[in-house]
Design a protein around this motif. Structure first.
Motif, mmCIF file in Angstrom:
data_model
loop_
_atom_site.group_PDB
_atom_site.id
_atom_site.type_symbol
_atom_site.label_atom_id
_atom_site.label_comp_id
_atom_site.label_asym_id
_atom_site.label_seq_id
_atom_site.Cartn_x
_atom_site.Cartn_y
_atom_site.Cartn_z
ATOM 1 N N ARG A 44 0.825 -1.215 0.000
ATOM 2 C CA ARG A 44 0.000 0.000 0.000
ATOM 3 C C ARG A 44 0.855 1.258 0.000
ATOM 4 O O ARG A 44 0.541 2.240 -0.678
ATOM 5 N N GLN A 94 2.118 1.890 -3.459
ATOM 6 C CA GLN A 94 1.045 2.381 -4.317
ATOM 7 C C GLN A 94 0.765 3.856 -4.063
ATOM 8 O O GLN A 94 0.649 4.658 -5.007
ATOM 9 N N ASP A 95 0.675 4.241 -2.795
ATOM 10 C CA ASP A 95 0.414 5.638 -2.455
ATOM 11 C C ASP A 95 1.550 6.541 -2.919
ATOM 12 O O ASP A 95 1.325 7.616 -3.495
ATOM 13 N N SER A 127 1.932 6.750 -6.870
ATOM 14 C CA SER A 127 0.849 7.569 -7.401
ATOM 15 C C SER A 127 1.107 9.045 -7.141
ATOM 16 O O SER A 127 0.895 9.904 -8.024
ATOM 17 N N SER A 185 1.584 11.923 -10.016
ATOM 18 C CA SER A 185 0.705 13.090 -10.001
ATOM 19 C C SER A 185 1.505 14.383 -9.915
ATOM 20 O O SER A 185 1.201 15.367 -10.607
ATOM 21 N N GLU A 220 3.027 -4.286 -11.097
ATOM 22 C CA GLU A 220 2.618 -3.248 -10.146
ATOM 23 C C GLU A 220 2.879 -1.851 -10.701
ATOM 24 O O GLU A 220 2.066 -0.935 -10.520
ATOM 25 N N THR A 248 0.277 -1.116 -13.327
ATOM 26 C CA THR A 248 -1.033 -0.915 -12.703
ATOM 27 C C THR A 248 -1.159 0.488 -12.116
ATOM 28 O O THR A 248 -2.183 1.166 -12.305
ATOM 29 N N GLU A 249 -0.120 0.953 -11.428
ATOM 30 C CA GLU A 249 -0.192 2.277 -10.815
ATOM 31 C C GLU A 249 -0.155 3.392 -11.854
ATOM 32 O O GLU A 249 -0.819 4.415 -11.695
ATOM 33 N N GLU A 299 -1.347 3.206 -14.915
ATOM 34 C CA GLU A 299 -2.678 3.215 -15.536
ATOM 35 C C GLU A 299 -3.731 3.767 -14.581
ATOM 36 O O GLU A 299 -4.636 4.502 -14.991
ATOM 37 N N ARG A 300 -3.607 3.470 -13.308
ATOM 38 C CA ARG A 300 -4.583 3.940 -12.323
ATOM 39 C C ARG A 300 -4.479 5.456 -12.150
ATOM 40 O O ARG A 300 -5.506 6.138 -12.067
ATOM 41 N N GLU A 301 -3.261 5.995 -12.079
ATOM 42 C CA GLU A 301 -3.094 7.439 -11.887
ATOM 43 C C GLU A 301 -3.530 8.212 -13.124
ATOM 44 O O GLU A 301 -4.139 9.272 -13.027
ATOM 45 N N GLY A 302 -3.161 7.710 -14.314
ATOM 46 C CA GLY A 302 -3.748 8.194 -15.554
ATOM 47 C C GLY A 302 -3.090 9.344 -16.276
ATOM 48 O O GLY A 302 -3.540 9.710 -17.361
#
Length: 376
Positions: A198, A201-202, A205, A209, A278, A281-282, A284-287
């Motif tokens: 976790r 991931q945080d 991201s 950002s 991983e 995934t991160e 793609e999730r953040e974008g």
């Protein structure tokens, strides 16, 4: 452990300094060089295609620059690529704003002590009328904003993003969860592994950002950091066994009454070696970014050293080489937690443990090289 205050490479130019024990990191820079060359070339060609010219000024950041010879090596290679690509395209070379970033505790004195020689070499190789380069420092954590909006065109980071912004939430000051260990291992409870995952991931991201605000649309990043081979198992030996052996060395000092066992239980490394899955995934999730490429390379723990033989009195073992490399990176955190003066004995024991391990198997780090493009 307040990471921003205690995480820094060993300073100066002494025997245990990062400057003299960063061969592994140098090899990682070499492995990422093709990706860096490709990314900068694509950046400049994209500018030419869209705008008909290249920018008058390029903003370039090296995040986690540390100190020693590797800092200006990266900058020099980036300048060479910009110069060669502009020459090929028959376009003027832009001025370069180079921002060297690391935490405030970094040895920036060492970095800027080398700056006059860097400018001298640049003048001799390129000439004042051919290229302008302006180097400055930006101290602070890259897990947050560092630069003004749309001020960067290219971001580079090497051997840094495996360091987390903090010890994973829930583990700090909780010695009962991961006894006798410094990082996740095969015997770590599931809650410990999940806490590390976790936190990665945080942090990743937040990193993405933050850079999305600072990079221009179409800007690029090349990131290289420690990873692992297994997509599903964070306790994969390749990703964490160097910490397992360091814990063994510490526990041997506990057995001899030199270190308190409770202090070992309370130490949790602010580190994480992710898988390629991983990372994807991160992103793609953040974008904010598209992935251009993700590669994985193996680097031997000792940097690929080959013993010359001879058995001289000053010759070091492979374990000693590894111990010096690791010491140059983690000693500041170890001494902040266990107290000053522990380093000599700990890393002497660590060298012995690593030598025994290397007699049994080949030990490698996995280094991930990721190229990202800022979405429009």
């Amino acid at each position: 452990m307040e990471v921003v205050k205690v995480l820094h490479m060993n300073q100066g130019n002494g025997e245990t300094s990062y400057a003299n024990n960063s061969t592994v990191q140098s090899k990682i820079i070499s492995l990422a060089k093709p990706a860096t060359e490709e990314a900068i070339g694509a950046l400049l060609r994209g500018c030419l295609q869209v705008r008909g010219t290249v920018p008058e000024t390029l903003g370039i950041a090296d995040l986690g620059c540390s100190s020693g010879p590797n800092a200006f090596r990266v900058v020099s290679e980036i300048i060479d690529v910009v110069f060669e690509e502009c020459l090929r395209m028959d376009r003027p070379v832009p001025e370069l704003g180079i921002y060297l970033n690391d935490l405030p505790s970094n040895d920036f004195n060492n970095v800027f002590g080398s700056l006059p020689d860097f400018y001298k070499r640049l003048k001799e190789e390129k000439g004042d009328d051919r290229i302008g380069c302006f180097v400055s420092a930006t101290a602070g954590s890259f897990y947050g904003r560092l630069f003004s909006k749309n001020s960067l065109h290219f971001v580079h980071s090497s051997s840094s993003l495996h360091w987390l912004s903090q010890v994973p939430a829930g583990l700090a000051n909780c010695g009962t969860m991961n006894r006798g260990k410094l990082y996740i291992s095969k015997t770590s409870p599931k809650a410990v592994v999940e806490a590390y995952t976790r936190q990665f991931q945080d942090d990743f991201s937040m990193f993405l950002s933050s850079r999305a605000h600072e990079l221009v649309p179409g800007g690029r990043m090349v990131l290289s950091f420690m990873g692992r081979t297994s997509n599903s198992d964070p306790t994969d030996e390749v990703g964490c066994y160097q910490w397992e052996l360091l814990a063994r060395a510490l526990m041997s000092m506990v057995d001899d009454g030199l270190v308190e066992e409770e202090k070992v239980d309370l130490f949790n490394a602010p580190y994480y070696a992710p898988s390629r899955y991983e990372v994807r995934t991160e992103v793609e999730r953040e974008g904010s970014f598209e992935i251009d490429r993700v590669e994985a390379f193996e680097i031997e723990w000792d940097g690929g050293r080959r013993d010359k033989g001879g058995g001289g009195a000053t010759e070091t073992t492979r374990g000693e080489t590894v111990a010096m490399t690791v010491r140059a990176v983690v000693e500041s955190m170890v001494e902040a937690h266990f107290g000053g003066g522990i380093g000599d004995e700990l890393f002497r024991r660590y060298a012995v443990v690593v030598d025994d391990y290397l007699c049994l198997k080949k030990a490698v780090y996995v280094n991930l090289v990721v190229t990202l493009v800022r979405r429009d």
